[in-house]
Design a protein around this motif. Structure first.
Motif, PDB file in Angstrom:
ATOM      1  N   ARG A 187     -13.850  33.363  -1.205  1.00 60.91           N
ATOM      2  CA  ARG A 187     -13.484  31.960  -0.960  1.00 60.91           C
ATOM      3  C   ARG A 187     -14.679  31.046  -1.171  1.00 60.91           C
ATOM      4  O   ARG A 187     -14.544  29.949  -1.719  1.00 60.91           O
ATOM      5  N   TYR A 188     -15.860  31.463  -0.714  1.00 59.19           N
ATOM      6  CA  TYR A 188     -17.063  30.660  -0.918  1.00 59.19           C
ATOM      7  C   TYR A 188     -17.314  30.431  -2.406  1.00 59.19           C
ATOM      8  O   TYR A 188     -17.623  29.327  -2.845  1.00 59.19           O
ATOM      9  N   ALA A 189     -17.214  31.509  -3.181  1.00 62.51           N
ATOM     10  CA  ALA A 189     -17.466  31.407  -4.613  1.00 62.51           C
ATOM     11  C   ALA A 189     -16.466  30.470  -5.280  1.00 62.51           C
ATOM     12  O   ALA A 189     -16.836  29.623  -6.105  1.00 62.51           O
ATOM     13  N   ALA A 190     -15.183  30.597  -4.899  1.00 64.40           N
ATOM     14  CA  ALA A 190     -14.150  29.742  -5.485  1.00 64.40           C
ATOM     15  C   ALA A 190     -14.375  28.279  -5.099  1.00 64.40           C
ATOM     16  O   ALA A 190     -14.208  27.364  -5.925  1.00 64.40           O
ATOM     17  N   GLY A 191     -14.757  28.035  -3.839  1.00 60.83           N
ATOM     18  CA  GLY A 191     -15.000  26.669  -3.395  1.00 60.83           C
ATOM     19  C   GLY A 191     -16.203  26.047  -4.079  1.00 60.83           C
ATOM     20  O   GLY A 191     -16.190  24.862  -4.433  1.00 60.83           O
ATOM     21  N   THR A 192     -17.254  26.853  -4.249  1.00 60.19           N
ATOM     22  CA  THR A 192     -18.450  26.355  -4.944  1.00 60.19           C
ATOM     23  C   THR A 192     -18.120  26.006  -6.392  1.00 60.19           C
ATOM     24  O   THR A 192     -18.532  24.957  -6.906  1.00 60.19           O
ATOM     25  N   LEU A 193     -17.369  26.871  -7.058  1.00 61.50           N
ATOM     26  CA  LEU A 193     -16.987  26.612  -8.441  1.00 61.50           C
ATOM     27  C   LEU A 193     -16.149  25.348  -8.541  1.00 61.50           C
ATOM     28  O   LEU A 193     -16.389  24.497  -9.416  1.00 61.50           O
ATOM     29  N   GLU A 194     -15.166  25.199  -7.653  1.00 61.62           N
ATOM     30  CA  GLU A 194     -14.311  24.008  -7.678  1.00 61.62           C
ATOM     31  C   GLU A 194     -15.125  22.739  -7.474  1.00 61.62           C
ATOM     32  O   GLU A 194     -14.930  21.727  -8.169  1.00 61.62           O
ATOM     33  N   THR A 195     -16.055  22.764  -6.512  1.00 60.78           N
ATOM     34  CA  THR A 195     -16.870  21.589  -6.219  1.00 60.78           C
ATOM     35  C   THR A 195     -17.728  21.199  -7.412  1.00 60.78           C
ATOM     36  O   THR A 195     -17.816  20.011  -7.781  1.00 60.78           O
ATOM     37  N   LEU A 196     -18.352  22.183  -8.039  1.00 60.43           N
ATOM     38  CA  LEU A 196     -19.194  21.895  -9.202  1.00 60.43           C
ATOM     39  C   LEU A 196     -18.368  21.368 -10.367  1.00 60.43           C
ATOM     40  O   LEU A 196     -18.762  20.411 -11.046  1.00 60.43           O
TER      41      LEU A 196
END
Length: 228
Positions: A187-196
């Protein structure tokens, strides 16, 4: 079921694994949480998530937060709002800390504050270890003012070998492991990708991910933090 000592669950598992069947030993100091009064000090994103999950366990739910929740949400979850932390802890069987760590909140769970708790209450801290006076927690467990203390946050971290929370009675401490499951990391990785992606595409960033925008606290940060 709530237990003051996580070792009881390990003991029960080992008993089953090794052929034993002493049920009395398995359930010592264990209670149903149904009907208990549960309170959270801090009802931001995580505090609200805890309250939502516990509603299905038929607990009476309380909260304190400097920012009162909307009436609709209070009614939906059956919440009782308290204007002060002291008002909450004197009636709750289980107290949950979800308070941000500021200079003003560091060590606020001290001897004087613990004396206001309902005797025999449980305290859960998965926010920050430094919210609590380390030695006051150990004293409260030894005296019986607290029936149990659990969490995964320490001060300092990593905790030294002789940290009193390793050896105090009736605790359920672990290393700081919340958020480190494989599912959470995904989830962290997906959220970071979405934010960027949203940032570089000039799209709005999801409010749940926003803390500061243009020098102002916004989104999840608006109620959880304060600028100094």
């Amino acid at each position: 079921m709530l237990s003051a000592n996580s070792d009881l669950f390990n003991k029960a598992h080992l008993m089953a694994k090794n052929g034993g069947w002493s049920i009395a030993d398995c359930v010592a100091r264990s209670y149903d949480i149904e009907g208990m009064h549960f309170g959270t000090l801090g009802a931001g994103r995580i505090g609200q998530a805890v309250l939502r999950r516990l509603k299905s366990f038929d607990m009476t739910l309380h909260y304190y937060d400097p920012h009162r929740l909307p009436d609709e949400l209070e009614k939906q979850l059956g919440l009782t709002y308290h204007e002060t932390p002291a008002s909450l802890v004197k009636v709750c069987d289980v107290v949950n800390l979800q308070t941000p760590l500021y200079p003003s909140t560091q060590g606020f769970v001290n001897d004087a504050f613990l004396a206001k708790f309902k005797r025999g209450a449980y305290l859960v801290n998965t926010a920050r270890g430094a919210l609590c006076d380390r030695d006051a927690i150990a004293r409260a467990l030894t005296s019986g003012q607290l029936a149990g203390y659990g969490g995964d946050v320490w001060f300092p971290q990593p905790a030294p070998v002789d940290h009193p929370w390793r050896s105090m009675p009736n605790h359920g401490m672990t290393p700081h492991i919340s958020g480190t499951s494989l599912s959470a990391q995904a989830r962290y990785a997906a959220g970071t990708l979405e934010t960027l992606q949203n940032f570089f595409d000039g799209k709005p960033i999801r409010k749940a991910y926003l803390i500061v925008d243009g020098g102002r606290l916004v989104g999840a940060g608006a109620n959880a933090y304060k600028l100094t």
